[in-house]
Design an enzyme around this catalytic site. Structure first.
Site, short mmCIF file in Angstrom:
data_model
loop_
_atom_site.label_atom_id
_atom_site.label_comp_id
_atom_site.label_asym_id
_atom_site.label_seq_id
_atom_site.Cartn_x
_atom_site.Cartn_y
_atom_site.Cartn_z
N THR A 56 47.09 36.24 33.74
CA THR A 56 46.76 36.24 35.16
C THR A 56 47.14 37.59 35.74
O THR A 56 47.84 38.38 35.10
CB THR A 56 47.49 35.08 35.89
OG1 THR A 56 47.12 35.07 37.27
CG2 THR A 56 49.00 35.22 35.79
N CYS A 57 46.66 37.87 36.96
CA CYS A 57 46.98 39.14 37.62
C CYS A 57 46.78 38.95 39.11
O CYS A 57 47.04 37.86 39.63
CB CYS A 57 46.13 40.28 37.05
SG CYS A 57 44.34 40.05 37.29
N GLY A 58 46.28 39.95 39.81
CA GLY A 58 46.05 39.81 41.23
C GLY A 58 44.76 39.08 41.56
O GLY A 58 44.72 38.21 42.42
N TRP A 109 46.34 35.47 41.04
CA TRP A 109 47.31 35.30 42.11
C TRP A 109 46.66 35.12 43.48
O TRP A 109 47.15 34.35 44.32
CB TRP A 109 48.29 36.48 42.15
CG TRP A 109 49.36 36.28 43.18
CD1 TRP A 109 49.53 36.95 44.35
CD2 TRP A 109 50.41 35.30 43.13
NE1 TRP A 109 50.62 36.46 45.03
CE2 TRP A 109 51.18 35.45 44.30
CE3 TRP A 109 50.78 34.32 42.20
CZ2 TRP A 109 52.30 34.66 44.58
CZ3 TRP A 109 51.88 33.53 42.46
CH2 TRP A 109 52.62 33.70 43.64
#
Length: 327
Positions: free
Chosen positions: A282-284, A311
């Site tokens: 996952t990331c932004g 996120w």
């Protein structure tokens, strides 16, 4: 013979004579707060024969207005080519629609690159692999490395694409995680159940801990409970073009990739690589999670998924539990 995930500039150059079987896509993307425009830069300078893949356009609409979500099977197919021959005839009659398809066929070797070196191209590769297009790679080091190693640059207007037929593919749902799946997994005990997915977060350590703000106004920083911080830059190395200030990134060698994974997730690393522990990146917004996904695939990890919303989707929901302390 499997298609390599990474290609060097010299390897790509060797493929270029076979232009009917090779499709090159510039998948550059910039953060919302960046002044740079990927399409404008593409029109000024590109790898010869490249076309521009807009990851925000080749996507699905989302209830929260999130960008670059994985497209539908039909949208992906229509981006590559046409889903049947009669569509090719129709498109030929409509010049305004010709550029919507890339002239890609199921047997085409698709090579993706970006102008950072390694940043958004892995997300594009993830998309192609998720739709079963295994004959796909990224240019490691992207356009800056290509140019730094002396290979030709194209600046004239992009050539019109040829017609092609691309049947509607089957999307591999096991490669994507939804909000409900992530929320459910966050309440489970990673240490007592080997089926629980390890979640790694590609954002900076400060955003993960909640000490630095998110680039999207009004969005809380922090992290999903029980997730691990593994900034995507930990999988990359930076080079500087001689006699300039221009830098670009490439993937670390395999041994160093493994060390980076171990340093961030500890004993879980070996279980992930051996396929004994599933893992989700996952990331932004789902973009640099692709860097971690690709790094894990380079290490041979078989069970790797990506949280498409990442996120921004998670933290936008009032029901989400957000943690700000270190693991």
């Amino acid at each position: 013979m499997s298609t390599p995930l990474l290609l060097s500039p010299s390897q790509l150059q060797q493929l270029l004579p076979d232009t009917k079987q090779v499709s090159i896509l510039d998948a550059s993307w910039f953060m919302p707060n960046s002044p740079r425009n990927a399409n404008e830069e593409f029109l000024k300078k590109r790898v010869p024969g490249a076309q521009f893949l807009d990851l925000d356009e080749v996507s699905s609409p989302h209830e929260l207005g999130l960008k670059h979500m994985i497209p539908s099977e039909r949208h992906f197919a229509d981006t590559c080519g046409m889903t049947k021959l009669t569509d090719c005839i129709h498109i030929y009659k409509s010049s305004s629609s010709i550029t919507e398809a890339f002239g890609i066929e199921p047997t085409s070797h698709v090579i993706l690159y970006d102008t950072h070196g390694v940043f958004s191209s892995p997300r594009a590769l993830f998309m192609f692999r998720a739709f079963g297009h295994e004959k796909s790679s990224i240019l490691d080091g992207g356009l800056p490395r290509w140019e730094a190693e002396g290979f030709p640059i194209e600046a004239k207007p992009p050539a019109r694409t040829r017609n092609s037929v691309y049947p509607t593919p089957v999307f591999d749902k096991a490669m994507i995680r939804s909000y409900d799946q992530m929320a459910s997994n966050s309440f489970t005990d990673l240490h007592s159940d080997p089926a629980v997915e390890l979640v790694i977060d590609a954002r900076s350590r400060g955003r993960f801990l909640g000490t630095d703000p998110e680039p999207r106004p009004g969005l809380s920083s922090g992290h999903i409970p029980h997730s691990f911080s593994l900034p995507f830059t930990a999988f990359l190395q930076t080079s500087t073009i001689p006699n300039s200030s221009v830098q670009y990134t490439t993937f670390l060698p395999i041994a160093e990739l493994r060390n980076a994974l171990v340093s961030h997730v500890g004993d879980h690393a070996e279980a992930v690589i051996q396929g004994k522990r599933p893992i989700t990146t996952t990331c932004g917004s789902g973009m640099t999670a692709g860097v971690l996904w690709l790094g894990l695939k380079l290490l041979g990890a078989p069970n790797v998924a990506l949280y498409d919303e990442s996120w921004t989707g998670y933290a936008s929901r009032a029901s989400s539990k957000i943690e700000k302390a270190a693991n």
